[in-house]
Design a protein around this motif. Structure first.
Motif, short mmCIF file in Angstrom:
data_model
loop_
_atom_site.label_atom_id
_atom_site.label_comp_id
_atom_site.label_asym_id
_atom_site.label_seq_id
_atom_site.Cartn_x
_atom_site.Cartn_y
_atom_site.Cartn_z
N MET A 80 17.42 84.02 89.21
CA MET A 80 17.85 83.44 88.42
C MET A 80 19.04 82.17 88.81
SD MET A 80 21.49 84.49 85.91
CE MET A 80 20.65 85.65 84.93
N GLN A 81 18.84 80.89 88.04
CA GLN A 81 19.49 79.49 88.61
C GLN A 81 20.59 79.97 88.64
OE1 GLN A 81 18.36 76.61 85.77
NE2 GLN A 81 16.26 77.13 85.68
N ILE A 82 21.12 80.76 88.33
CA ILE A 82 22.58 80.76 89.55
C ILE A 82 22.88 80.90 91.01
CG2 ILE A 82 25.47 81.78 89.14
CD1 ILE A 82 24.30 83.13 86.34
N ARG A 83 22.20 81.52 91.34
CA ARG A 83 21.46 80.98 93.07
C ARG A 83 21.37 79.80 93.60
NH1 ARG A 83 17.63 86.85 92.75
NH2 ARG A 83 19.00 88.43 91.83
N MET A 84 21.23 78.98 92.95
CA MET A 84 21.05 77.96 93.41
C MET A 84 22.11 76.54 93.55
SD MET A 84 16.67 77.48 93.02
CE MET A 84 16.27 78.44 91.81
N PRO A 85 22.73 76.34 93.91
CA PRO A 85 23.59 75.79 93.21
C PRO A 85 23.57 74.15 93.55
CG PRO A 85 23.97 76.54 95.92
CD PRO A 85 22.76 76.72 95.09
N ASP A 86 21.79 73.51 93.43
CA ASP A 86 21.62 72.26 93.39
C ASP A 86 20.88 72.42 91.70
OD1 ASP A 86 22.73 71.65 95.81
OD2 ASP A 86 21.01 71.65 96.84
N SER A 87 20.58 73.39 90.91
CA SER A 87 20.13 73.90 89.44
C SER A 87 21.10 73.52 88.34
CB SER A 87 19.56 75.15 89.64
OG SER A 87 20.37 76.29 89.64
N PRO A 88 20.48 73.12 87.79
CA PRO A 88 20.26 72.71 86.45
C PRO A 88 21.84 73.99 86.05
CG PRO A 88 18.56 71.73 86.23
CD PRO A 88 19.19 71.90 87.49
N GLY A 89 21.07 75.22 85.78
CA GLY A 89 21.97 76.39 85.30
C GLY A 89 23.03 76.89 86.07
N TYR A 90 23.27 76.35 87.71
CA TYR A 90 23.80 76.53 88.02
C TYR A 90 25.07 75.69 87.08
CZ TYR A 90 27.43 77.74 91.75
OH TYR A 90 28.33 77.66 92.94
N ALA A 91 25.00 74.80 87.82
CA ALA A 91 26.26 73.69 86.59
C ALA A 91 26.59 73.58 84.84
CB ALA A 91 25.33 72.07 86.60
N TYR A 92 25.15 74.56 84.47
CA TYR A 92 25.48 75.44 83.14
C TYR A 92 26.66 76.32 82.91
CZ TYR A 92 24.98 76.74 78.40
OH TYR A 92 24.59 77.28 76.60
N TYR A 93 26.01 76.85 84.14
CA TYR A 93 27.11 78.30 84.33
C TYR A 93 28.42 77.89 84.87
CZ TYR A 93 28.81 83.00 86.44
OH TYR A 93 28.94 83.91 86.48
N LEU A 94 28.95 77.74 85.77
CA LEU A 94 29.56 77.14 85.73
C LEU A 94 30.78 76.19 85.03
CD1 LEU A 94 29.79 75.34 89.29
CD2 LEU A 94 30.18 77.79 89.02
#
Length: 60
Positions: free
Chosen positions: A1-15
């Protein structure tokens, strides 16, 4: 899942969702929905591009 990759847009969206007050479970659900919507749009666009245009029959 994109949450595991801190540089991904998905991680920023999750935060961002967590900062808005969503619980981690709700934030993950929102991210999954966003990803599913994106995949759906890409699949529909690919299908439209793959279909040949209808040929009109010309009878003489």
């Amino acid at each position: 899942m994109q949450i595991r990759m801190p540089d991904s847009p998905g991680y920023a969206y999750y935060l961002r969702k967590l900062a808005e007050g969503e619980t981690p479970k709700e934030a993950k659900r929102c991210l999954k929905r966003r990803l599913a919507d994106h995949v759906s749009r890409v699949m529909i666009a690919d299908e439209r591009r793959a279909k040949p245009l209808p040929v009109q029959a010309t009878w003489v």
